[in-house]
Write a protein that holds these residues in place. Structure first.
Motif, PDB file in Angstrom:
ATOM      1  N   UNK A  91     -66.510  95.772  88.171  1.00  0.00           N
ATOM      2  CA  UNK A  91     -66.512  94.427  87.609  1.00  0.00           C
ATOM      3  C   UNK A  91     -67.686  93.690  88.247  1.00  0.00           C
ATOM      4  N   UNK A  92     -68.150  92.651  87.579  1.00  0.00           N
ATOM      5  CA  UNK A  92     -69.168  91.789  88.159  1.00  0.00           C
ATOM      6  C   UNK A  92     -68.540  90.404  88.282  1.00  0.00           C
ATOM      7  N   UNK A  93     -68.365  89.925  89.500  1.00  0.00           N
ATOM      8  CA  UNK A  93     -67.741  88.630  89.723  1.00  0.00           C
ATOM      9  C   UNK A  93     -68.415  87.516  88.936  1.00  0.00           C
ATOM     10  N   UNK A 115     -62.622  99.371  78.461  1.00  0.00           N
ATOM     11  CA  UNK A 115     -62.133  98.149  79.102  1.00  0.00           C
ATOM     12  C   UNK A 115     -60.697  98.480  79.493  1.00  0.00           C
ATOM     13  N   UNK A 116     -60.455  98.721  80.761  1.00  0.00           N
ATOM     14  CA  UNK A 116     -59.133  99.156  81.207  1.00  0.00           C
ATOM     15  C   UNK A 116     -58.273  97.961  81.599  1.00  0.00           C
ATOM     16  N   UNK A 119     -56.972  92.224  78.855  1.00  0.00           N
ATOM     17  CA  UNK A 119     -56.121  91.308  78.103  1.00  0.00           C
ATOM     18  C   UNK A 119     -57.057  90.318  77.418  1.00  0.00           C
ATOM     19  N   UNK A 120     -57.103  90.327  76.120  1.00  0.00           N
ATOM     20  CA  UNK A 120     -58.009  89.466  75.370  1.00  0.00           C
ATOM     21  C   UNK A 120     -57.862  87.992  75.684  1.00  0.00           C
ATOM     22  N   UNK A 121     -56.739  87.603  76.248  1.00  0.00           N
ATOM     23  CA  UNK A 121     -56.510  86.197  76.623  1.00  0.00           C
ATOM     24  C   UNK A 121     -57.285  85.827  77.886  1.00  0.00           C
ATOM     25  N   UNK A 126     -58.601  93.153  83.984  1.00  0.00           N
ATOM     26  CA  UNK A 126     -58.936  94.566  84.016  1.00  0.00           C
ATOM     27  C   UNK A 126     -60.266  94.859  84.673  1.00  0.00           C
ATOM     28  N   UNK A 127     -60.889  95.949  84.224  1.00  0.00           N
ATOM     29  CA  UNK A 127     -62.181  96.363  84.756  1.00  0.00           C
ATOM     30  C   UNK A 127     -62.867  97.240  83.717  1.00  0.00           C
TER      31      UNK A 127
END
Length: 154
Positions: A91-93, A115-116, A119-121, A126-127
């Motif tokens: 991930x990139x913060x 995309x593991x 959650x589209x919300x 995820x990562x």
């Protein structure tokens, strides 16, 4: 003998691609062989470096190479590309995971992009899992994984 301090690309080292808290806690040797190192070099150059350059923010993989013992200890599939040094999770913060994944999908050559636990919300959920085999063998498969099911990542 593998030099864990070696750089495998401009911004990424072998050590960070092999770092695992589970391996440390359980005393598991997570040292890759030369073939796996070669695969990680390709992966870093094809995926990680272009992502680092595009988004201009340092990041470190949360999961890269996994020895067979480590892979088993965390309950992953025996066929995981992490075992061959061909896959990385990251991930990139401060940057939405779907934004990074979309950029990879439209700009880079890859084998698998997932995309593991996304959650589209929540765009930061995820990562990103990305793998790279070779220019000739990459499947260009892009998916979203919800914990039990997969869907195509458009």
């Amino acid at each position: 003998m593998t030099d864990m301090n070696q750089k495998i690309s401009t911004h990424f080292s072998l050590k960070e691609m092999c770092r695992s808290q589970t391996a440390i806690r359980q005393g598991i040797d997570n040292t890759p062989g030369p073939i796996e190192v070669e695969c990680m070099v390709k992966l870093a150059r094809a995926i990680l470096e272009p992502v680092r350059m595009q988004f201009g923010k340092p990041f470190s993989p949360s999961s890269g190479f996994r020895s067979t013992s480590l892979n088993k200890a965390i309950g992953s599939k025996p066929t995981s590309q992490h075992c061959s040094g061909q896959a990385v999770d990251f991930e990139i913060g401060g940057i939405a995971n779907d934004e990074v994944a979309r950029w990879i999908k439209h700009n880079l050559d890859f084998d698998q992009l997932i995309l593991e636990f996304y959650d589209g919300e929540d765009p930061n959920s995820g990562w990103i899992h990305a793998s790279y085999v070779s220019t000739e063998d990459n499947r260009k498969q892009s998916l979203v994984y919800f914990g039990k099911t997969y869907a195509l990542f458009e």
